[in-house]
Scaffold this active site. Structure first.
Site, PDB file in Angstrom:
ATOM      1  N   LYS A 149      63.379 -41.461 -52.045  1.00 56.74           N
ATOM      2  CA  LYS A 149      64.746 -41.341 -51.455  1.00 56.74           C
ATOM      3  C   LYS A 149      65.156 -39.607 -51.684  1.00 56.74           C
ATOM      4  O   LYS A 149      65.392 -39.325 -52.689  1.00 56.74           O
ATOM      5  CB  LYS A 149      65.800 -42.024 -52.728  1.00 56.74           C
ATOM      6  CG  LYS A 149      67.083 -41.821 -52.426  1.00 56.74           C
ATOM      7  CD  LYS A 149      67.808 -41.197 -53.503  1.00 56.74           C
ATOM      8  CE  LYS A 149      69.462 -41.042 -53.228  1.00 56.74           C
ATOM      9  NZ  LYS A 149      69.796 -40.093 -51.928  1.00 56.74           N
TER      10      LYS A 149
ATOM     11  N   GLU B 245      62.489 -32.825 -63.551  1.00 56.04           N
ATOM     12  CA  GLU B 245      62.771 -31.365 -63.387  1.00 56.04           C
ATOM     13  C   GLU B 245      64.215 -31.033 -63.352  1.00 56.04           C
ATOM     14  O   GLU B 245      64.580 -31.622 -62.135  1.00 56.04           O
ATOM     15  CB  GLU B 245      61.958 -30.798 -62.371  1.00 56.04           C
ATOM     16  CG  GLU B 245      60.475 -30.808 -62.482  1.00 56.04           C
ATOM     17  CD  GLU B 245      59.950 -29.985 -63.659  1.00 56.04           C
ATOM     18  OE1 GLU B 245      60.863 -29.324 -64.190  1.00 56.04           O
ATOM     19  OE2 GLU B 245      58.927 -30.533 -64.137  1.00 56.04           O
TER      20      GLU B 245
ATOM     21  N   GLU C   7      74.314 -23.931 -65.997  1.00 55.31           N
ATOM     22  CA  GLU C   7      73.799 -23.905 -64.868  1.00 55.31           C
ATOM     23  C   GLU C   7      74.712 -23.739 -63.693  1.00 55.31           C
ATOM     24  O   GLU C   7      75.554 -24.666 -63.565  1.00 55.31           O
ATOM     25  CB  GLU C   7      72.718 -24.733 -64.297  1.00 55.31           C
ATOM     26  CG  GLU C   7      72.102 -24.509 -63.162  1.00 55.31           C
ATOM     27  CD  GLU C   7      70.983 -25.447 -62.758  1.00 55.31           C
ATOM     28  OE1 GLU C   7      71.147 -26.880 -62.739  1.00 55.31           O
ATOM     29  OE2 GLU C   7      69.835 -25.215 -62.651  1.00 55.31           O
TER      30      GLU C   7
END
Ligand SMILES: NC(=O)C1=CN([C@@H]2O[C@H](COP(=O)(O)OP(=O)(O)OC[C@H]3O[C@@H](n4cnc5c(N)ncnc54)[C@H](OP(=O)(O)O)[C@@H]3O)[C@@H](O)[C@H]2O)C=CC1
Ligand SMILES: O=C(O)CCC(=O)C(=O)O
Length: 490
Positions: free
Chosen positions: A182, A257, A392
Site C-alpha cells: 500500500k 521506521e 520532526e
C-alpha cells in the site's frame, strides 16, 4: 474536475493477482503536482477492504509456490525488474518529481538507487541463510535455516516513492514472501509505475499486489488482516504506533521506521566550508523531507559567528522552483498539508522566541503561486526545549544551537525522543571517538551529512525512531524470515 486543471492524465489501477484491476468502490482519487496544484498527475484507485482482501487471498495462494523456488530463481525476477526499471528511469523519475516535488536530479538518483537495490537483493538469493552449530550429540547434525513469514504487508510514505517501496519489496520477495503493498496515496502513480516493472518482468500472479487507497482503510486493513504475517512501515510516529499496537494484538511481526530530529555537531576545529555544504545538503535537499534530514545544527561558540555567516550565504543562494526546471535546487513541499505543517512550526519557533535569520515564509511570487513552496529557513537562539528543537518538522528548517564544549554538544544532540542519524564535523580523533561512542543514533557519520543511506548497510534508528529493528543490507533477512533450528539424527 475544476476549470483550468490539466486533463492529460491516466487512471492507474490496483495490481491484484497479476491483473490491473479497478477498485470495487468505483471511485478514484487524483494525484496532483505540488509545484502546480492545478496539474493532475494521474487518478488512482480509492480502494475498499474487499479489494485488500482479494489481494491478500491472491498473495496467500501464490506464496505456496513462490517459496518453493530456489533463491536464484527468485533473484532472476529481481534482475529482470532492475533492468526494466533502469530502462524507464527517466519517465519514473519525472513522474516522481511531478508527483511529490523533489528535483529531477534527486528523483533520478533515487530511481537509480532502486535499480541498485533490486540487483543487490537479486544476488542475495545465492547467499547463505544459516549456520551449522555443533550439537552436544556427536552423531547429530544441527543447523539453522530461514523460512519466509508468508504474506507481508508493506506501507510506505511519499518522500522516497521508489527507494522505500523497493528496499522493502525486494528483500520480502527474495526470501520467499508474497507481498501486499500500500503506497502513500500522495505518490501512488509513481508506485504504480514501479509495480509495472515487476509485472513486466513476469513475476508469477499474486506474488506482488498493490492496493491504493486511504491509510485509514487500506493501511488499517493491513494492520488488522489475519493472513498478513508481517508488516513493514515507514512514516509518521503516530501511524507507526498504530501499526505496532495492531500487530502485537494479533501476534504479527512488525518493523517501523519513523521520524528523526537529526543533529549535526560543528566542532571548533571543523572544516567549516565542508560543514556548511553538508548542513545545507543534509538539511534542505528534498525540501527537508527525509527522515535522515539535518534539523538541529549544534555549533561550538568559538566558530559560531563565522559558521553562521557562511551558512547564511549558502542558504541565500538557493534557487527554489519547480523540480523539473534545470536551475532548481529545492522544490516545493510535497503537499498543501505538508506546507501548512512547516509554516505552523515556523510560527511556533517565532512565538517561542527563536530568531529568524533566513526564510520563514511561503513563496507565492515569480510563477510559484500555484505550488506549495516555502523559503529555506534558518533560526538561531534556539533553546533545546523549544518545539522546533524537539519535534520532526519534515521541511527546510534549520535550528542553530550554540554550545561551548563537545560534551555539551553531545548532551544537546541526545536530548530528543528520536535517534535516527547524526553527524559531527571535526578533525579531532578524540571528538570523533566520543561521538561514535555516545551519540544515540542508528547512523552516525563523521565529516559527512546526516542524510546518506547506503543500500548494503543496515539502516534504522534508536529510541523512538524505529522499532529497534534494521532494514536494508543483510539486516533485512532478520525481518523477512524466521529462523528454524534443525536437529537431524539418522
Ligand atoms: N520517517 C519518514 O520517512 C517519514 C516521516 N513522515 C512524518 O510524518 C508526517 C506526516 O506525514 P504523513 O504522510 O501523514 O505520514 P503517515 O504516517 O500518515 O503516512 C505513511 C503511510 O501510512 C499510511 N497510513 C495513514 N494512516 C494510516 C493508518 N491509520 N493505518 C495504517 N496506515 C496508515 C499512509 O497512507 P495515506 O496514503 O493514506 O496517507 C502512508 O501510506 C510528516 O510530516 C513527517 O513528519 C512522513 C513520511 C515519511
Ligand atoms: O536518507 C535516505 O536516503 C533515506 C531516508 C528515509 O528512509 C526516509 O526519509 O524515510
Amino acid at each position: 474536475m475544476t476549470i483550468g486543471e490539466k486533463t492529460t492524465t491516466n487512471t492507474y489501477l490496483n495490481y491484484i493477482n497479476g491483473s490491473w484491476t479497478a477498485s470495487s468502490s468505483g471511485e478514484v482519487d487524483k494525484s496532483t503536482n505540488p509545484a502546480n496544484a492545478q496539474e493532475i498527475v494521474g487518478y488512482i484507485q480509492k480502494s475498499t477492504a474487499a479489494d485488500l482482501d482479494r489481494a491478500v487471498q491472491a498473495a496467500k495462494e501464490a506464496q505456496v509456490q513462490w517459496r518453493k523456488l530456489s533463491g536464484a530463481a527468485r533473484g532472476d525476477y529481481l534482475f529482470k525488474t532492475a533492468n526494466i526499471l533502469e530502462a524507464r528511469l527517466n519517465d519514473i523519475a519525472e513522474t516522481m518529481t511531478r508527483e511529490m516535488g523533489k528535483s529531477l536530479p534527486e528523483a533520478k538518483g533515487e530511481t537509480a538507487r532502486g535499480v541498485a537495490i533490486l540487483r543487490y537483493y537479486a544476488g542475495e538469493g545465492m547467499r547463505k541463510v544459516g549456520d551449522v552449530i555443533p550439537s552436544t550429540d556427536s552423531e547429530a547434525l544441527m543447523f539453522t535455516n530461514r523460512v519466509p513469514l508468508g504474506v507481508v504487508g508493506i506501507i510506505s510514505p511519499w518522500n522516497f516513492p521508489v527507494a522505500i517501496p523497493v528496499w522493502k519489496i525486494a528483500p520480502a520477495l527474495i526470501y520467499g514472501n508474497a507481498v501486499v503493498f500500500k503506497p502513500a496515496q500522495e505518490t501512488a502513480v509513481t508506485a504504480a509505475k514501479v509495480i509495472e516493472c515487476f509485472a513486466e518482468a513476469g513475476l508469477p500472479a499474486g506474488v506482488l499486489n498493490m492496493v491504493t487507497g486511504a491509510g485509514s482503510v487500506i493501511g488499517q486493513g493491513i494492520i488488522d488482516h489475519k493472513d498478513i504475517k508481517g508488516i513493514s512501515f515507514t512514516g509518521s510516529d503516530q501511524v507507526g504506533k498504530l501499526v505496532a499496537q495492531g500487530a502485537v494484538a494479533r501476534g504479527a511481526k512488525y518493523q517501523l521506521e519513523m521520524g528523526g530530529k537529526n543533529p549535526v555537531i560543528v566542532a571548533e576545529d571543523a572544516d567549516l566550508d565542508l560543514a556548511v555544504e553538508a548542513t545545507v545538503s543534509g538539511g534542505l535537499r528534498s525540501t527537508g523531507q527525509k527522515c535522515t534530514a539535518t534539523s538541529r545544527v549544534i555549533v561550538q561558540s568559538k566558530i559560531y559567528d563565522l559558521f553562521k555567516e557562511k551558512l547564511l550565504a549558502k542558504v541565500n543562494e538557493i534557487k527554489v522552483g519547480d523540480g523539473l526546471n534545470s536551475d532548481t535546487w529545492m522544490g516545493p513541499c510535497a503537499s498543501e498539508n505538508q506546507l501548512n505543517t512547516v509554516l505552523s512550526y515556523i510560527e511556533k519557533g517565532k512565538q517561542e522566541g527563536a530568531t529568524l535569520l533566513a526564510g520563514g515564509k511561503r513563496i507565492t511570487g515569480g510563477g510559484l503561486e500555484n505550488g506549495f513552496y516555502v523559503e529555506p529557513t534558518v533560526f538561531e537562539n534556539v533553546n533545546r526545549n523549544m518545539v522546533i528543537a524537539q519535534e520532526e518538522i519534515f521541511g527546510p528548517v534549520l535550528a542553530l544551537i550554540k554550545v561551548d564544549t563537545i560534551e555539551e554538544a553531545l548532551e544537546v544532540a541526545n536530548d530528543t525522543k528520536y535517534g535516527l542519524s547524526a553527524s559531527i564535523f571535526t578533525q579531532n580523533i578524540g571528538n570523533m571517538l566520543s561521538f561514535i561512542r555516545e551519540m544515540d543514533a542508528g547512523l552516525v557519520r563523521i565529516n559527512a551529512e546526516s542524510a546518506g543511506v547506503e543500500l548494503q548497510a543496515p539502516f534504522g534508528g534508536m529510541k523512538q525512531s524505529s522499532s529497534h529493528s534494521r532494514e536494508q543490507g543483510q539486516a533485512a533477512i532478520e525481518f523477512y524470515t524466521s529462523i528454524k533450528t534443525v536437529f537431524v539424527k539418522a
